[in-house]
Design a protein around this motif. Sequence first.
Motif, PDB file in Angstrom:
ATOM      1  N   SER A  14     -23.633 -12.729 -62.933  1.00 32.13           N
ATOM      2  CA  SER A  14     -24.029 -12.696 -61.526  1.00 32.13           C
ATOM      3  C   SER A  14     -23.069 -11.826 -60.722  1.00 32.13           C
ATOM      4  O   SER A  14     -22.228 -11.110 -61.275  1.00 32.13           O
ATOM      5  N   SER A  30     -20.151  -6.768 -61.484  1.00 29.57           N
ATOM      6  CA  SER A  30     -20.288  -5.315 -61.370  1.00 29.57           C
ATOM      7  C   SER A  30     -18.983  -4.644 -61.776  1.00 29.57           C
ATOM      8  O   SER A  30     -17.896  -5.079 -61.388  1.00 29.57           O
ATOM      9  N   GLU A  53     -30.444  -0.869 -59.628  1.00 28.34           N
ATOM     10  CA  GLU A  53     -30.405  -2.094 -58.818  1.00 28.34           C
ATOM     11  C   GLU A  53     -28.985  -2.624 -58.639  1.00 28.34           C
ATOM     12  O   GLU A  53     -28.768  -3.824 -58.504  1.00 28.34           O
ATOM     13  N   THR A 111     -30.798  -7.243 -60.313  1.00 26.15           N
ATOM     14  CA  THR A 111     -30.996  -8.216 -59.238  1.00 26.15           C
ATOM     15  C   THR A 111     -31.082  -9.650 -59.740  1.00 26.15           C
ATOM     16  O   THR A 111     -31.102 -10.592 -58.951  1.00 26.15           O
ATOM     17  N   SER A 169     -28.925  -7.002 -67.073  1.00 19.43           N
ATOM     18  CA  SER A 169     -27.962  -6.112 -66.429  1.00 19.43           C
ATOM     19  C   SER A 169     -28.172  -4.678 -66.897  1.00 19.43           C
ATOM     20  O   SER A 169     -28.762  -4.424 -67.953  1.00 19.43           O
TER      21      SER A 169
END
Length: 259
Positions: A208, A212, A230, A234, A239
């Motif tokens: 989640s 990143s 995305e 999202t 991923s």
Amino acid sequence: MIQRLVSRPDRRSRARARGRRAARILLALATMTALLSVDASDASAEPPLGVTVTAAADGTAVRVGALFAGGLDGGHFCTASVVRSRGRDVIVTAAHCLGSPDTTFFAPGYRDGRAPYGLWKLTGVYAAPGWTDGEDPDEDIAFATVAPLDGRRIEDVVGGFPVAPRQPADARVSVVGYPSRADSPLYCANATTLFSGTQRRIECPDLSGGTSGSPWLVDGALAGVLGGHEGGGTVPEVSYSAVMGDRAVELYREASAGG
């Protein structure tokens, strides 16, 4: 009479010998079973593909860390990792994680609220013009340099991943990253597919917000970072990573030379 007295001990000796041999065989079998059990346990220690677990505190995890806004009290918002470089001071993350580099710090091996390998200040960012000018998701990868800490370079403290671009479409990838609400990194491995010619896709649950920039590792080498399409995805079950091509390699070389 004498013959009988002699023959009986002989039979008993043979029986005892057979018993000893049987005992040795049973002992050997028991030892083999124990060894096989240990091997099976060790093999099962690696989670199945597509299953997300807490990352072990090993040599891989210490090269991965969380990015913080201002310091540990500012909370972590993205993940980064150390890569090998000439100056031994380069990290890699998603380009969208480096909007405020002047106040960003990197904590490799961060776990349970502690930064055992120090808090490293960013000193420079290397991002592609395609990202800085238009936030092109195919360019959502960036490198940064960090200042020495207590006279030491970060790669000398925790080591660094080699960089391995242009991996096959179905490469098996390991991901290590920090959800923003967790203080320990997660680990997941799975085969990947090409979502497009410039984006790679992986199915791993629970990756989640905060993951990143997580390194995508193929045989221990950096093949991408979580980001791109995305913003990396999202939903936490799927991923993405921009495919590492020539432009990303050029950025890496610039960061390595400039550090």
